[in-house]
Design a protein around this motif. Structure first.
Motif, short mmCIF file in Angstrom:
data_model
loop_
_atom_site.label_atom_id
_atom_site.label_comp_id
_atom_site.label_asym_id
_atom_site.label_seq_id
_atom_site.Cartn_x
_atom_site.Cartn_y
_atom_site.Cartn_z
N LYS A 50 0.89 -1.07 0.03
CA LYS A 50 -0.01 -0.02 -0.06
C LYS A 50 0.98 1.35 -0.06
CE LYS A 50 -3.51 -2.95 0.40
NZ LYS A 50 -4.08 -3.23 -0.48
N THR A 51 0.21 2.31 -0.24
CA THR A 51 1.10 3.65 -0.29
C THR A 51 0.53 4.70 0.49
OG1 THR A 51 1.49 3.10 -2.63
CG2 THR A 51 1.60 5.38 -2.14
N VAL A 52 1.26 5.61 1.05
CA VAL A 52 0.92 6.73 2.01
C VAL A 52 1.23 7.86 1.35
CG1 VAL A 52 1.23 7.67 4.29
CG2 VAL A 52 0.93 5.23 4.11
N ILE A 53 0.21 8.74 1.07
CA ILE A 53 0.76 9.89 0.48
C ILE A 53 0.06 11.32 1.26
CG2 ILE A 53 0.55 8.80 -1.74
CD1 ILE A 53 -2.22 10.52 -2.15
N PRO A 54 0.51 12.41 1.04
CA PRO A 54 0.05 13.62 1.41
C PRO A 54 -1.35 14.08 0.96
CG PRO A 54 2.21 14.27 0.80
CD PRO A 54 1.90 12.72 0.22
N GLY A 55 -2.08 14.52 1.58
CA GLY A 55 -3.38 15.02 1.28
C GLY A 55 -3.20 15.85 -0.06
N MET A 56 -3.78 15.65 -1.07
CA MET A 56 -3.78 16.67 -2.24
C MET A 56 -4.64 17.72 -2.24
SD MET A 56 -3.54 13.57 -5.11
CE MET A 56 -4.16 12.28 -4.61
N VAL A 57 -4.14 18.95 -2.73
CA VAL A 57 -4.88 20.00 -3.03
C VAL A 57 -5.43 20.13 -4.29
CG1 VAL A 57 -4.75 22.40 -3.21
CG2 VAL A 57 -3.59 21.31 -1.33
N MET A 58 -6.76 20.29 -4.54
CA MET A 58 -7.39 20.22 -5.85
C MET A 58 -7.99 21.54 -6.28
SD MET A 58 -10.13 17.36 -6.93
CE MET A 58 -10.84 17.52 -8.40
N LEU A 59 -7.62 22.10 -7.05
CA LEU A 59 -7.87 23.64 -7.58
C LEU A 59 -9.13 23.76 -8.63
CD1 LEU A 59 -4.39 25.13 -7.44
CD2 LEU A 59 -5.93 25.18 -5.59
N HIS A 60 -9.55 22.69 -8.88
CA HIS A 60 -10.76 22.70 -9.88
C HIS A 60 -11.50 21.61 -9.86
CE1 HIS A 60 -12.20 24.46 -14.07
NE2 HIS A 60 -12.97 22.95 -13.76
N GLU A 61 -12.63 21.89 -9.34
CA GLU A 61 -13.61 20.55 -9.23
C GLU A 61 -15.16 21.12 -9.26
OE1 GLU A 61 -15.72 20.89 -6.30
OE2 GLU A 61 -14.45 22.38 -5.67
N HIS A 62 -16.11 20.43 -9.31
CA HIS A 62 -17.45 20.82 -9.45
C HIS A 62 -18.36 19.71 -8.58
CE1 HIS A 62 -16.86 23.21 -12.87
NE2 HIS A 62 -16.09 22.29 -13.33
N PHE A 63 -19.27 20.32 -7.95
CA PHE A 63 -20.18 19.69 -7.12
C PHE A 63 -21.28 19.20 -7.84
CE2 PHE A 63 -18.50 21.60 -2.80
CZ PHE A 63 -17.56 20.60 -2.81
N TYR A 64 -21.33 19.28 -9.01
CA TYR A 64 -22.46 18.94 -9.92
C TYR A 64 -22.22 18.11 -11.28
CZ TYR A 64 -21.54 23.01 -12.64
OH TYR A 64 -21.07 23.90 -13.65
N TYR A 65 -22.90 17.52 -11.91
CA TYR A 65 -22.77 17.30 -13.37
C TYR A 65 -23.87 17.48 -14.09
CZ TYR A 65 -25.34 12.75 -12.28
OH TYR A 65 -26.31 12.25 -11.63
N THR A 66 -23.59 17.62 -15.36
CA THR A 66 -24.72 17.95 -16.31
C THR A 66 -25.27 16.83 -17.20
OG1 THR A 66 -23.30 18.65 -18.03
CG2 THR A 66 -24.06 20.33 -16.50
N MET A 67 -26.59 16.91 -17.53
CA MET A 67 -27.24 15.66 -18.28
C MET A 67 -27.84 16.32 -19.34
SD MET A 67 -28.71 13.44 -15.43
CE MET A 67 -29.55 14.61 -14.48
N VAL A 68 -27.84 15.89 -20.58
CA VAL A 68 -28.55 16.28 -21.63
C VAL A 68 -29.97 15.80 -21.54
CG1 VAL A 68 -29.03 16.66 -24.14
CG2 VAL A 68 -26.70 16.72 -23.16
N MET A 69 -30.93 16.68 -21.41
CA MET A 69 -32.30 16.02 -21.26
C MET A 69 -33.23 16.71 -22.35
SD MET A 69 -33.01 15.18 -17.43
CE MET A 69 -34.26 14.24 -17.62
N GLY A 70 -33.47 16.14 -23.24
CA GLY A 70 -34.11 16.65 -24.68
C GLY A 70 -33.08 17.76 -25.12
N ALA A 71 -33.75 19.06 -25.34
CA ALA A 71 -32.97 20.17 -25.84
C ALA A 71 -32.41 20.76 -24.73
CB ALA A 71 -34.07 21.21 -26.75
N TYR A 72 -32.43 20.58 -23.60
CA TYR A 72 -31.87 21.29 -22.52
C TYR A 72 -30.96 20.56 -21.46
CZ TYR A 72 -36.10 23.78 -23.42
OH TYR A 72 -37.06 24.54 -23.89
N PHE A 73 -29.95 21.06 -20.81
CA PHE A 73 -29.26 20.62 -19.76
C PHE A 73 -29.75 20.57 -18.51
CE2 PHE A 73 -26.10 21.94 -23.05
CZ PHE A 73 -25.04 20.59 -23.24
N ASN A 74 -29.74 19.52 -17.81
CA ASN A 74 -30.15 19.41 -16.47
C ASN A 74 -29.01 19.42 -15.79
OD1 ASN A 74 -31.94 19.10 -14.43
ND2 ASN A 74 -32.39 17.11 -14.68
#
Length: 139
Positions: free
Chosen positions: A88-112
């Motif tokens: 197994k491997t131990v690493i320092p906690g990583m810093v993430m500078l670009h993330e999202h708390f959502y995702y998009t889905m195409v629903m017909g002609a619109y994004f949800n």
């Protein structure tokens, strides 16, 4: 490494020594309530750019790394919870500078938009990101 309070441990599903700090719904995910934990025979990537160090033992006392060295040279203290991290491997906690708390889905002609403010932070943490900055959210 001696001053690190939080490290991501791929061989664990919990943060050693932190269970006494967590209450409520997250407490059920913590399996290690030991005040002293020894991670034995781990590969350590310290985040400095140095090569990975194999066969390392890390002693964590009350959430603070107190010892780090070759397995065999560093002995777990008496009464410590010992976790075999061979392979197994131990690493320092990583810093993430670009993330999202959502995702998009195409629903017909619109994004949800499906927001995931509860599960996404936990998934980022499980992947090793201990500090994140959202690059976009709806709220």
């Amino acid at each position: 490494m001696r001053t690190a309070i939080f490290c991501t441990v791929i061989c664990l599903a919990s943060v050693p020594g932190q269970a006494q700090l967590l209450k409520g719904p997250d407490a059920k995910f913590i399996t290690d309530t030991a005040h002293v934990t020894a991670l034995v025979d781990a590969t350590v990537i310290d985040g400095t750019g140095s090569p990975a160090k194999k066969h390392q033992t890390i002693v964590i006392e009350n959430g603070v790394i107190t010892k780090l060295g070759m397995t065999g040279a560093v002995q777990p203290p008496a009464g410590a919870t010992v976790i075999n991290c061979s392979g197994k491997t131990v690493i320092p906690g990583m810093v993430m500078l670009h993330e999202h708390f959502y995702y998009t889905m195409v629903m017909g002609a619109y994004f949800n938009v499906a927001e995931m403010p509860y599960s996404f932070p936990r998934m980022y943490l499980a992947g090793g990101a201990t500090t994140i900055r959202t690059a976009g959210s709806i709220e």
